[in-house]
Design an enzyme around this catalytic site. Structure first.
Site, PDB file in Angstrom:
ATOM      1  N   TYR A  85     -27.348  46.388  10.894  1.00 57.74           N
ATOM      2  CA  TYR A  85     -26.905  45.454  11.931  1.00 57.74           C
ATOM      3  C   TYR A  85     -26.247  46.172  13.111  1.00 57.74           C
ATOM      4  O   TYR A  85     -26.233  45.654  14.223  1.00 57.74           O
ATOM      5  CB  TYR A  85     -25.881  44.463  11.358  1.00 57.74           C
ATOM      6  CG  TYR A  85     -26.480  43.225  10.759  1.00 57.74           C
ATOM      7  CD1 TYR A  85     -27.352  43.306   9.674  1.00 57.74           C
ATOM      8  CD2 TYR A  85     -26.172  41.962  11.260  1.00 57.74           C
ATOM      9  CE1 TYR A  85     -27.885  42.175   9.110  1.00 57.74           C
ATOM     10  CE2 TYR A  85     -26.701  40.820  10.703  1.00 57.74           C
ATOM     11  CZ  TYR A  85     -27.557  40.931   9.615  1.00 57.74           C
ATOM     12  OH  TYR A  85     -28.089  39.800   9.064  1.00 57.74           O
ATOM     13  N   LYS A 115     -30.749  49.593  -3.106  1.00 54.60           N
ATOM     14  CA  LYS A 115     -32.167  49.963  -3.233  1.00 54.60           C
ATOM     15  C   LYS A 115     -32.199  51.483  -3.377  1.00 54.60           C
ATOM     16  O   LYS A 115     -32.808  52.203  -2.573  1.00 54.60           O
ATOM     17  CB  LYS A 115     -32.930  49.469  -1.984  1.00 54.60           C
ATOM     18  CG  LYS A 115     -34.434  49.577  -2.082  1.00 54.60           C
ATOM     19  CD  LYS A 115     -35.075  48.599  -3.060  1.00 54.60           C
ATOM     20  CE  LYS A 115     -36.568  48.849  -3.199  1.00 54.60           C
ATOM     21  NZ  LYS A 115     -37.190  48.057  -4.286  1.00 54.60           N
ATOM     22  N   ASP A 168     -34.313  43.834  -5.194  1.00 51.20           N
ATOM     23  CA  ASP A 168     -35.438  42.940  -5.511  1.00 51.20           C
ATOM     24  C   ASP A 168     -35.224  42.256  -6.855  1.00 51.20           C
ATOM     25  O   ASP A 168     -35.465  41.056  -7.022  1.00 51.20           O
ATOM     26  CB  ASP A 168     -36.786  43.683  -5.444  1.00 51.20           C
ATOM     27  CG  ASP A 168     -36.776  45.022  -6.161  1.00 51.20           C
ATOM     28  OD1 ASP A 168     -35.701  45.488  -6.580  1.00 51.20           O
ATOM     29  OD2 ASP A 168     -37.864  45.623  -6.312  1.00 51.20           O
ATOM     30  N   ASP A 173     -26.858  39.414   3.637  1.00 57.09           N
ATOM     31  CA  ASP A 173     -27.295  38.299   4.478  1.00 57.09           C
ATOM     32  C   ASP A 173     -28.366  37.489   3.744  1.00 57.09           C
ATOM     33  O   ASP A 173     -28.296  36.267   3.634  1.00 57.09           O
ATOM     34  CB  ASP A 173     -27.847  38.835   5.807  1.00 57.09           C
ATOM     35  CG  ASP A 173     -28.379  37.720   6.695  1.00 57.09           C
ATOM     36  OD1 ASP A 173     -27.691  36.694   6.815  1.00 57.09           O
ATOM     37  OD2 ASP A 173     -29.487  37.879   7.248  1.00 57.09           O
ATOM     38  N   ASP A 196     -27.924  33.656   1.364  1.00 53.18           N
ATOM     39  CA  ASP A 196     -28.669  32.409   1.604  1.00 53.18           C
ATOM     40  C   ASP A 196     -29.316  31.925   0.313  1.00 53.18           C
ATOM     41  O   ASP A 196     -29.309  30.732   0.003  1.00 53.18           O
ATOM     42  CB  ASP A 196     -29.770  32.617   2.665  1.00 53.18           C
ATOM     43  CG  ASP A 196     -29.286  32.267   4.073  1.00 53.18           C
ATOM     44  OD1 ASP A 196     -28.057  32.383   4.314  1.00 53.18           O
ATOM     45  OD2 ASP A 196     -30.112  31.884   4.913  1.00 53.18           O
TER      46      ASP A 196
HETATM   47  C1  IPM Z   1     -24.976  34.930   8.819  1.00 55.13           C
HETATM   48  C2  IPM Z   1     -26.000  34.749   9.924  1.00 55.13           C
HETATM   49  C3  IPM Z   1     -25.789  35.871  10.931  1.00 55.13           C
HETATM   50  C4  IPM Z   1     -26.013  37.188  10.213  1.00 55.13           C
HETATM   51  C5  IPM Z   1     -26.675  35.784  12.183  1.00 55.13           C
HETATM   52  C6  IPM Z   1     -26.540  34.452  12.876  1.00 55.13           C
HETATM   53  C7  IPM Z   1     -26.432  36.915  13.134  1.00 55.13           C
HETATM   54  O1  IPM Z   1     -27.277  34.738   9.416  1.00 55.13           O
HETATM   55  O2  IPM Z   1     -23.767  34.886   9.094  1.00 55.13           O
HETATM   56  O3  IPM Z   1     -25.392  35.094   7.677  1.00 55.13           O
HETATM   57  O4  IPM Z   1     -27.152  37.611  10.054  1.00 55.13           O
HETATM   58  O5  IPM Z   1     -25.024  37.798   9.816  1.00 55.13           O
HETATM   59 MG    MG Z   2     -27.367  34.764   7.275  1.00 58.75          MG
END
Ligand code: IPM
Ligand code: MG
Length: 360
Positions: A143, A193, A225, A249, A253
């Site tokens: 990032y 990884k 993975d 990240d 999710d």
């Molecule tokens: C998160 C989001 C952010 C990230 C984006 C919006 C830059 O997806 O906070 O998880 O990737 O960190």
């Molecule tokens: Mg995110």
């Protein structure tokens, strides 16, 4: 106590959910004897509209003058990737994380007792429960590495994004993970990884050193993975999961989805000094903005994390969390949550949670 809190209301449903979280703060204040000084801070698409930059000058300083930052949500199709970087909300998010030194992102994924039905996994997996804490490194890795775009002689344009990690960066996030595990079920899964990446091999070396130091905590390595697969196969095996920025990240999710309630999940981003930043993990949901439809619970639970991690006030945090559980147990839900109970709006959800905090 008197707490100074920066409010970044942001875009889309951000202002509505922050409004309910502020009601909860005020209610906790009345019941536990705290007062607050709120400072509104402009950041995200709304800042681009107002001043032409998503991260206006002085934003970090305004936040640093506070004890904690509460953020609703930023972003939306209006400020997409066709905009210059300084007008994009994502740029502001990354900048504030870096400028406030928020290297540790804590994302709990909990299947709340009243919502086992919302879990998209098989019933026997849901019944075993999910209660894990994803600890994502937030200010390093790909990032923040060097980016390049250049022409090659025979392959057209080529780009690169550098992933770099230092021992120091890995050690400080690793220590956070072990310290958190000590307060929970005493298990750390470190995700990397290492069969491919040099950064992951260093990550593993450092984590192994720490595992010896925190010998009361069970430790395991897991390839990323495999972790993606284990999260849907047997999420109950995880306590604290620690990983680098981009893996975190993606996996966070996935972890939120298996609880079936992305509208319920809070997060904390913390560094070595105040302020920490607290925000729901959901986005700005522009399609339902301003309609009293958004679920304020993730932001309200972010306030609970604020009390726990920035103010060291576990009692207030517990009061908020149990108030949320009691409202959910009565089958009240917002439109995003599947369920046969009573559908209610953003404001009423906030009001019911405040009522429960006061009752207790
Ligand atoms: C998160 C989001 C952010 C990230 C984006 C919006 C830059 O997806 O906070 O998880 O990737 O960190
Ligand atoms: Mg995110």
């Amino acid at each position: 106590m008197n707490y100074k809190i920066a409010l970044i209301r942001g875009d889309g449903i951000g202002p509505e959910v922050v409004e309910q979280a502020v009601r909860v703060l005020d209610t906790v204040g009345k019941n536990f004897g705290h007062t607050y000084a709120y400072t509104d801070v402009l950041l995200g698409g709304c800042a681009t509209d107002a001043v032409g930059k998503s991260y206006p000058d002085g934003t970090a300083d305004k936040c640093k003058a506070c004890d904690a930052v509460l953020l609703g949500a930023v972003g939306g199709p209006k400020w997409g990737s066709d905009r210059p970087a300084e007008e994009r909300p994502e740029t502001a998010l990354l900048a504030i994380r870096k400028d406030l030194g928020l290297y540790a992102n804590l994302r709990p994924a909990v299947l709340r007792p009243a919502l086992t039905d919302a879990c998209p996994l098989k019933p026997e997996i849901a019944e075993a429960g999910i209660d894990l804490m994803m600890v994502r490194e937030l200010t390093g890795g790909v990032y923040f590495g060097k980016r390049a775009r250049y022409d090659t002689a025979d392959s057209g344009v080529e780009c690169s994004d550098l992933m770099a990690y230092s021992e120091r960066e890995i050690e400080r996030i690793g220590r956070r993970a072990f310290a958190l595990a000590r307060l929970r079920r005493k298990k750390v899964t470190s995700v990397d990884k290492a069969n491919v990446l040099e950064t992951s091999r260093l990550w593993r070396e450092v984590l192994h050193r720490l595992a010896q130091e925190y010998s009361d905590v069970a430790y395991e390595d897991m390839l990323v993975d495999n972790c993606a697969m284990q999260l849907v196969r047997n999420p109950g095996q995880f306590d604290v999961v620690v990983t680098e920025n981009m893996f975190g990240d993606i996996l966070s999710d996935e972890a939120s989805m298996i609880t079936g309630s992305i509208g319920l999940l809070p997060s904390a981003s913390i560094g070595n000094s105040a302020p920490g930043l607290y925000e729901p993990i959901h986005g700005s949901a522009p399609d339902i903005a301003g309609q009293d439809k958004a679920n304020p619970i993730a932001t309200i639970l972010s306030v609970a994390m604020m009390f726990r991690y920035s103010f060291q006030r576990a009692e207030e945090a517990d009061a908020i969390e149990s108030a949320v559980d009691r409202v959910l147990a009565e089958s009240f839900h917002t439109a995003d949550m599947a369920g046969s109970g009573t559908p209610i709006g953003t404001k009423q959800m906030g009001a019911l949670i405040c009522e429960q905090i006061t009752k207790k």
